[in-house]
Design an enzyme around this catalytic site. Sequence first.
Site, PDB file in Angstrom:
ATOM      1  CB  SER A  52     -46.637  60.211  27.664  1.00 38.62           C
ATOM      2  OG  SER A  52     -45.777  59.089  27.580  1.00 38.62           O
ATOM      3  CE  LYS A  53     -41.824  66.185  30.193  1.00 39.41           C
ATOM      4  NZ  LYS A  53     -41.612  66.744  31.520  1.00 39.41           N
TER       5      LYS A  53
END
Length: 498
Positions: free
Chosen positions: A254-255
């Site tokens: 994810s980010k």
Amino acid sequence: MTEDVRVRFAPAPTGYMHIGNLHTALFNWLFARKMGGAMILRIEDTDELRSTSDALEVIYQGLKWIGLDWDEGPDVGGEYGPYVQSERLDIYHEYLDQLIGGERAYECFCTPEELEERRQVMRARGIPPKYDGRCAALSDDEREELRAAGRKSCIRFRVEEGGTTLIRDIIQGEVTYDNALIGDPVIVKTSGFPTYHFACVVDDHLMRITHVIRAVEHLPNTQIHMQLQAALGFEPPAYAHLPLILGEDRTKLSKRHGAVAVTDYEQQGFLPEAMFNFLVLLGWSPGDEREVMSREEILSSFSLEACDSSPSVFDVQKAEWMNGEYMKLMAPEVIAERLLPLLQEARLMEDSPSAERWEWLVQVVDLMRERTRLLTTFVSWGQYFFTDDYEYENRARKKWLSREEIPERLELLADRLQLLATWDHQSIETAVRGLAEESGVSAAKVIHPCRAAITGTTIGPSLFHLMELLDQEDAIGRLRGTAELARAGKLAAEPEDE
Ligand code: GLU
């Protein structure tokens, strides 16, 4: 006779394109091409509030960047269009009527606040929250009353009450879900837009999709999809859920892990060919030790059956290593083509380079690529090729440029180079070695300071070859300019923090 394979990549145009989306697209493409089937691009914009045309553009760009094509889609058309869900609303409503007629769908008037309140109660009681079916048995009169009171409604699908749903997944194997665990999902929102589940099932059927290949996060949705298919009398497609992609800390990518948008990798200087190869190895292997494989080699060994069901880790170091391997393998002209826009963006190359300048760039690439992993290295570490305004690294200052004898040595070398009638690596080498000999020092004592002066760095490709690629006057100017700075004490080393 087997049916012709038809697969689809079905992104939602909301926000950026995640590396996981590209991974899914890639596996669909590989399977389609391997099987001589059709690759369909379908845009799932049923989230009407978050879908944007910019996001759609990013999807096209990401797919094109890595070199995937499609046989049917919004831009290329096809027999089963339209390929954008917001243009298919009438179609979904036809199938909705069928579900309502068969009492498999009903109007629900519960408000988001009421639903949330009830979910909280369920959670407090330790029950996994699901829709409690409150509107499932409303009478016509009750519905009329709610409508008259101004209540908005959505439509829910009535799921099976008992039993289990069995998914025979090509990658994940047999997976069984308990039907009692899911509540009736919304299939048409108050806005009249279908939800993902409904539009996806209708479209997979109408677009004659034979294999649904998507991320494993969608495996639980398959339970609802299969029930919808059964209720609508659709033959289910084959399912292949790709393994989860993890970050290096083994949590879902994810980010938080830094770059996850496809464009980030493009901007960081990855070659699409290398990224293609790298992504394929997340969840698939040819069954032997091979890692660097051409597209043709990958296609000839690829199968969905050989995909791994367990998660794979997105190892950035490995991606960079793979990119470095492609740097060595690919034609310098192709690398130069990929590099040019980055250099132009950094204002290190002109907008329309002449043929001569282009030739020169190809030579720079050829000289540097052995030791370069990312295209951006040319912009940072290799900036001295493109500008006189390069930085002197502290290491270069410390090891060479702050030494007392250096200004004079650089000037002597400049004088010699000025006399050269031919500017090529042999003549430059002869001049450098000649000066060393005359000064009674080893060649290294001239080569290293010269590199430090001309490039600002202590390591790089062959000094004589790189100097050949610089203009003679320019190289000499750099030697004299550095000598002057050194003499003025401007190249003293910074103390290093320990
Ligand atoms: N629109 C869904 C997504 O972007 C597609 C899932 C599917 O392939 O069914 O995740």
